[in-house]
Design an enzyme around this catalytic site. Structure first.
Site, PDB file in Angstrom:
ATOM      1  CG  ASP D  16      41.988  37.458  40.868  1.00 44.74           C
ATOM      2  OD1 ASP D  16      43.859  37.906  41.002  1.00 44.74           O
ATOM      3  OD2 ASP D  16      42.134  37.370  42.157  1.00 44.74           O
ATOM      4  NE  ARG D  98      28.784  38.310  42.429  1.00 40.70           N
ATOM      5  CZ  ARG D  98      29.517  38.437  42.604  1.00 40.70           C
ATOM      6  NH1 ARG D  98      29.652  39.917  42.172  1.00 40.70           N
ATOM      7  NH2 ARG D  98      30.538  38.662  43.446  1.00 40.70           N
ATOM      8  CG  ASP D 127      29.380  35.007  43.488  1.00 42.07           C
ATOM      9  OD1 ASP D 127      28.252  35.031  43.652  1.00 42.07           O
ATOM     10  OD2 ASP D 127      30.783  35.895  44.378  1.00 42.07           O
ATOM     11  CB  SER D 181      38.757  35.453  49.130  1.00 42.28           C
ATOM     12  OG  SER D 181      37.252  35.827  48.415  1.00 42.28           O
TER      13      SER D 181
END
Lengths: 408, 408, 408, 408
Positions: D16, D98, D127, D181
C-alpha cells in the site's frame, strides 16, 4: 447529496435571507417554504410575509410563528437551571435559540413534505454547526443547505448584483455595509465583526442596542423581588408571570439600569477566536437571582456537583449539541437538583450591576440555629470538629511522615 | 494527646488571642511563642509586641513579620491563575491566608523547639480546618490546640471575667459585643455573624469597611491597564510593581469605585450554611483582568480544561487542602497553562464594576485573518466546515436513525 | 445525645452482635429490636431468631427479612448501570449493602417507635460511616449507637469475658480469634485483617470462600448469553430471571470458573489504607456483560460522559453517600443514558476471566455500512474527514504559529 | 492547498505505501523522502530500503530508524502513568504511536526541506486524524497528503492495476485480499475489518498473532516482580532494563500466558463505531503492575483526582490530541502525582490474566499501625470517627429535616 426538491428556509425577511430564497429557487429549482419565528428579536414579522409572497412563495408555504414562550420555557429556563456560562462569562444567548429554530424547520419539513432545510449562517461561525447538528439529530435523512458555504456571492458587490438581477428590493440603508453584524432574540443581542474586530479597541457606544450605558442609567438603585419554583423564575415583585413575560420584564429592568453588557473574546467551535459584544440584561439579572435562591435551597453536594458539570454543559450548548444524549443526561442531573429551588430573591439593580441582597424560602437549608455565634443548645457540638479534622488530616499526616522518613 | 510543652500561637494582639495566650499559660502551664503576621489586614503590629511582653512573653519568643509579598506571590497569585471562585462567586480571601499562617507557625515551632501550635478559630467554622490540615500536612507530629473547642469560656461574660481575672486590658469598645465579626487581609475583608445572620435581610451599610458604596463612587469611570506575565499581574498603567504592591493599588482603585462587594450564603466544609459579606476590591479587578488576558492567550483546549478543573480547585482551597497532593497536581496543570498568559488588559472601573474593554499581547492567538468578514485569501476554507459538521453529526444521525427504526 | 429508649440493632445472630445486644440492654437499659436481613450472605437466619429470643428479645421485636430482590433491583443494578469501580478495580460489594440495611433499620424504628439504631461496625472502617450517613439522611433525629466506638470491650479477652458473664453462648470455633474478618452478601465476599494485613504477602488460599482458584477451574471454557433491558440484566441463556436470581446464577457460574478475585489495597474514607481480598464472581461477569452491551448501544457522547462521572459516583457510594442529592443527580444522568441499553451479550468464562466475545441488539448503533472497508455507496464521504481535521487542527496551528513567531 | 514539492512519506515497505509512493511521484510529480520506523512491529526494515531504492528514491532520502526506546520512554510510559483506558478497556496501542511518527515526519521535512508529509491512513479511521493533528501542531504550514482521501484507487482491483502499471512488485499473498487489517507496534497488535466486522460473531482464532489462547497457555502460573521509579517500570525480577526492553520482556511474558486480548467495539472520533481485536500483552501486565504500586504509594487525594482526569486524558490521546495544551496540562498533573510511585509489585501470570498479588515500597503510605485490628496504642482514636461522621452527616440531616418539615 442529491438535489433537494423542497426546502424549508429560516427566513427573516431581510436582504440576506431574501437573496438565499431566490438563490435556492434559481440554483436548485426547488420549491421554498419560509419559516419566520418571533424569538423576541423585536422586529415586525408581517413584512416578511409580504416579501415572501412578492418573491413568489405560495402563501400556504409561509410559516410565521410566535415561539417566545416555547423558547423561554423549554430552552432558556432549563439552561439557566444550570447557571450556564460559556468560558466563564457568556450567557449563550445565540446558542440556545438555534436548536429551537432547527426543530421547527424540521417539523415544518415533515408537515410540508420537504426534504431539505436551509439557513443563512456563514461557514466561519458556530451557528451553521448549531443549525445543522440539531437538524440531523432530529431527522437523520434531512438535507441541509448552507448557501454561504456553497455559492459564489462572496462579496457585497456580488450579493447586491444578484439582488438587483432578481428584483429583490434593497433598503437604502442596506446599500452600504453595516459596521457590524447583529443577532437578537428575547435573551440577548450580540454584535460582532467589522468595527469590533480588534479586541484591543474599546467597542464604540453605538454598538449597544438594548441597554443604556451604566453612566446613563438612573442614579437611584431599584429593588425587585424574583420568585422561583423548582429552579424557574415564576414571578416578579409578587406578580405571577409566564416565562416569556418574565424575561421581557427583566430585560426592561436590566436594560434601563445598564445591566448585562459583555465585551468578550471567545473560542468558536470551528477553531478560531472571535470578539463579540453581548447584551443580556434580563438573563444577567436572572442568573444572579437563580444563584441567590440556590444559595439557600441547594446543599453543598448538589451545588458542587452542578458547578463541576456546568462548564461541560455550557460547552455542549455552545457547540450545538442541545439535542444530544450527553446534554440530556446532564439536564436530567441538573433538573433533579432543582426540586427544592423554590423561594424569593431580592435584587438591587444599579448602574450596570444586579446584586442579590436577600433571599428567603420555605425550602431553605440555612439554619440560624447551627451557624449562630450564640449558644446554640445542642444543635451542633463543636467537639465533633476535632474528630472531623483528625480524620481528614490522617492521610496528610501519613504523607508528611513519608516525606520526613525518606529525608532522614 | 499529651500536654504541650511549648506552643506557637497565632497572635493578633487583640482581646481574644490575648485571652488564649493567657489561657494556654494557665491551662497547660506551657511556654508561649507568639506569631503576628502582617498579611495586609491594615493594623499596626507593634502594639501586639508590647502586649505580648506585658502578658509575660519572652521578647525572643515574639515573632512579628511582614509576609505580604509572600502571601500575594505564593498564595494569592497562584490561586488567581485558576480564576478560582468558590460556589460561583466567592474569591476565597480568608481561605487562602490560612495555610500561610500555619506554615509560619510550624516553621517557628521547629525553630524554637515548640511541640504545638494554637489558633483562635472557633469550632463551627472553616478556619479551624484550614489551620489544622495545613499544620498536620507540614508536620505530622505537631500538636494543634484550638482553645475555642476546649475551654469553658463560652459566653462573653465568662471571657471578660477571665480577662479581668488575668489582668488582660480590655479596650472600651470591646466591652460590648461587636455587631458582627471581621477577618481581613490584603485580599479581602469578610464580615459575618450577628446582624448578618438573617440571609433575607439586606446587610447594613456600616458593615462595609474597604469599599465605598457604588452610589458614592465617582461619577466618572476610570480606565486602567494591567500587565501580565505568565499568568501573574506585573504592572499597572505600565509601571512594574511587586505582587503585594499591585494588589494594594488594585485595592485602592477598586475600593474607590465600589468594586468587589459580595453578599453571599455559602456551604461551610463543616456542613452548615453561613452568610458572609465579602469585600475584595483588588481581587475582583484582578479576576476580570486575568480573564481578559486569557481570552486572547489561552486556546480553547487549555481554557475549557481549566474551567472544568476550577470548581474542584476552589473547593480544595476553601476546605483547607492547600497543602495536599491533589491541589499541587491541579496547580501543576494550571501553571502549565499560563506559560503564554502574557499581555495587557484595559479595564473600566465604574460604580461597582470592573469591566475588561480591551486586551492585547504578543502572545495573542486571536487571528483577524481568520475571523474577518472580509475575504481572507485562504486563511480559512469555509467548505471545510461542511465536513466538520458531517462528522460531528454522524453519531447524532445514527441515534436519530435508531429512534426512527424502533418506532416503525 | 440523650440516652436511647428503644433501639433497632442490625443483628446477625453471631457472637459479636449478640454481645452488642446484651451490652445495649445492660449499658443503656433500653429495649432492643433486632433486624436480621438475608442479603444473600449464605447463612441460615432462623438461628438468629432463636438466639434473640434466648437473649430476651420479645418475639414481636424480631425482624427477619429476605431483602435479596430489593438489594439487587434497587441497589446493585442501579450501581452497575454506572460500571462503578472504586479506585479502578473494586466493585463496591460491601458499600452498596449498607444503605439498604440502614434504610430498613430506620423504617423499623419508625414502625416500632424506636428512637435509635445500632450497628456492629468498628471505629476504623468505612461501614460505620455508611450506616450512619444513611440513617441520618433518612431520619435527622434518629440516634445511632456504635458500640465499638463507645465500649471498653477492646480486646478479645474482654469480649469473651463479657459474653460469659452474660451467658451468651460462644461457639467453639469462636473461642480463638479468626485469622481474618469476613463480610458477605449476594454481590461479594470480602476478607481483611490479621493474616492479610501485610500487602506484600500473597493472600493464602484458604481466604477464598466463594470462588475456586483459576488453577482449579474447569479446563474447558463455558459460553453464556446475558440479556439486558434498559441497562439491567434480565436473562441468562434466554431464560428470563428476577434480579436476585440472575446474580445468584452469575455467582455460581463465576465462582465455578474462578472469576472475580481481587487482591486490593484501597483508601478508606476515614483516611488510612487497608488491604482486602474481594470475591465478586457474578458482579465481575455482569460488569463485563454490561460494558459489552453498552459498546453497541451507547453513543460516544453518552459513554464518555458516563466514564467521566463514574469515579465520582463510585466514590460517593464507597464513602456512604448513597442517600445524597449528588448521588441521586448522578443516578438520574446515568439512568437517562440507559434507555436503549437493551440487547444480548455472549461471554466466555475461563480460568478466572469473563470475556465478552459477541454482542447484538435491535438498539445497536453499530453500522456496518459506515465502517466497512468495502465500497459503501454514500453512507460516508471520506472527503468530509479533511474538513473535520482542518477545523480540529485550526487552534493547534494557531498555537504552533505563535510558538514560531515568538521564537523568531 | 498548492501542490507539494517534496514530501516525506511514512513508508512501511509494504504494497500500500509503495503504491502511495509511486502515486505521489506520478500525481504530484514531487520528490519523495521515505521514513520507515522500527516501533517494534516485528518486521525487518532493510527490505523497505531496497524497495524504496527500486522505486527510485534517492538513498539520501531514505530514513530508517529504530525509535523503540523513544516510543516507550516518551509516549508509552507517560501514558501508563495515567492508567489510561479508552472507553474503560482499550490501552490505546495504535493511538500512542501516531504522534511519534508525525513528529519524525515533520522533523525530517525540516531537515530535508520538504514542504509536505504523507501517510497511508484511510478517510474512515482515527489514524488520519492523529497523524494530521500532530503534524499541524508541530508545523502550522506543513502540507499533509492523505492519498486514500484523494485518489480514485478505491477498489482492490484498481490498486493492483496501478501497482502493475507502475512495476511495483506484488507479493503472492497480497494478490488476494487479506481477511482483516493489522497494525502493530511494541505496545500492541490491532486487527479489524472484514471477517471481524460483525460484532456479534466471535473473532476467529487465527486473528490473534501475538498471544497464545489462554487455553494454550502454560498450566502453571508464573510469578514476576516489576520495579517502578517515579511511575515508570525500571526492572523485571530485579534486573534493571531500558524502557523498550522492559516492554519487550513483558510482551514475551504476557504473550506466553495469553494475557492482553480484547474484543472491543469502540467509538471512533470520526463518528462511527468499529470493532477491533487488540492484543496488548505487556501493556496489560504493566497496567496491573502500575495500579498495584500506586495502591500503596498514592494517597486518595491524588489517586481519585487521577481517576477523574483519566477518561478525558485517554480520549485526548485516542482523538489525536497528544500535542495539545490540554494533554500537556493533564500530563503535568499526572506526572506531579508520580513522584513517589516507586517500589515493587509481585504479579501472577496465568491463563489470560495478570494479577497483582503483593506490593512493597520505601515510599509506602500503608500503615499497619493504623489499620490493624489489634490494639494500636494511639495511632488512631476511634472516637474521632464520631465527630467525622457527625459533620459529614450535618448537611444530610438538614436535608432530611427539610423534607420532614415540608411534608407536615
Amino acid at each position: 447529496m442529491s438535489a433537494p426538491k423542497k426546502v424549508v428556509l429560516a427566513y427573516s425577511g431581510g436582504l440576506d435571507t431574501s437573496i438565499i430564497l431566490k438563490w435556492l429557487q434559481t440554483e436548485y429549482g426547488c420549491e421554498v417554504v419560509t419559516f419566520t419565528a418571533d424569538l423576541g428579536q423585536g422586529e415586525e414579522l408581517e413584512p416578511a410575509r409580504e416579501k415572501a409572497v412578492m418573491l413568489g412563495i405560495d402563501p400556504k408555504n409561509i410559516y410565521i410563528e410566535d415561539v417566545r414562550e416555547e423558547f423561554v420555557r423549554d430552552f432558556v429556563f432549563p439552561m439557566f437551571r444550570a447557571n450556564a456560562l460559556y468560558e466563564g462569562l457568556y450567557l449563550l444567548g445565540t446558542s440556545i435559540a438555534r436548536p429551537l429554530i432547527s426543530k421547527r424547520l424540521v417539523e415544518i419539513a415533515h408537515e410540508t413534505g420537504a426534504d431539505a432545510v436551509a439557513h443563512g449562517a456563514t461557514g466561519k461561525g458556530n451557528d451553521q454547526v448549531r443549525f445543522e447538528l440539531a437538524a440531523y439529530a432530529l431527522d437523520p435523512d434531512i438535507k441541509v443547505i448552507a448557501p454561504w458555504r456553497e455559492w459564489d456571492l462572496t462579496s457585497r458587490t456580488r450579493l447586491l448584483d444578484f439582488a438587483e438581477k432578481n428584483q429583490i428590493p434593497i433598503a437604502k440603508d442596506k446599500r452600504g455595509e453595516a459596521p457590524f453584524s447583529v443577532d437578537a432574540n428575547l435573551l440577548h443581542t450580540s454584535s460582532e465583526g467589522k468595527v469590533l474586530e480588534d479586541p484591543a479597541e474599546m467597542a464604540p457606544d453605538y454598538v449597544y442596542q438594548r441597554t443604556v450605558a451604566p453612566e446613563d442609567a438612573p442614579n437611584e438603585p431599584e429593588f425587585i423581588e424574583v420568585g422561583f419554583e423548582r429552579g424557574d423564575a415564576v414571578s416578579i415583585n409578587g406578580e405571577a408571570l409566564s416565562p416569556a413575560t418574565i424575561l421581557t420584564r427583566l430585560n426592561e429592568l436590566g436594560g434601563k439600569h445598564g445591566i448585562g453588557r459583555l465585551d468578550f473574546v471567545e473560542n468558536r467551535f470551528v477553531g478560531m477566536k472571535s470578539r463579540g459584544i453581548y447584551e443580556t440584561p434580563g438573563g444577567t439579572v436572572l442568573l444572579e437571582a437563580h444563584r441567590g435562591i440556590e444559595q439557600i435551597t441547594l446543599d453543598s453536594g448538589a451545588g458542587h456537583l452542578k458547578d463541576s458539570l456546568m462548564p461541560r454543559y455550557a460547552e455542549l450548548i455552545y457547540n450545538g449539541f442541545w439535542f444530544s444524549p450527553e446534554r440530556e443526561m446532564l439536564q436530567a442531573a441538573i433538573d433533579k437538583s432543582q426540586e427544592h429551588v423554590t423561594g424569593t430573591v431580592k435584587l438591587k439593580l444599579y448602574k450596570g450591576a444586579a446584586t442579590c441582597v436577600g433571599r428567603w424560602s420555605d425550602h431553605s437549608l440555612y439554619s440560624e440555629a447551627h451557624v449562630t455565634f450564640e449558644d446554640d443548645a445542642g444543635a451542633y457540638d463543636q467537639k465533633d470538629a476535632a474528630g472531623f479534622i483528625q480524620l481528614n488530616a490522617l492521610r496528610l499526616k501519613l504523607l508528611a511522615a513519608r516525606k520526613r522518613r525518606l529525608k532522614s
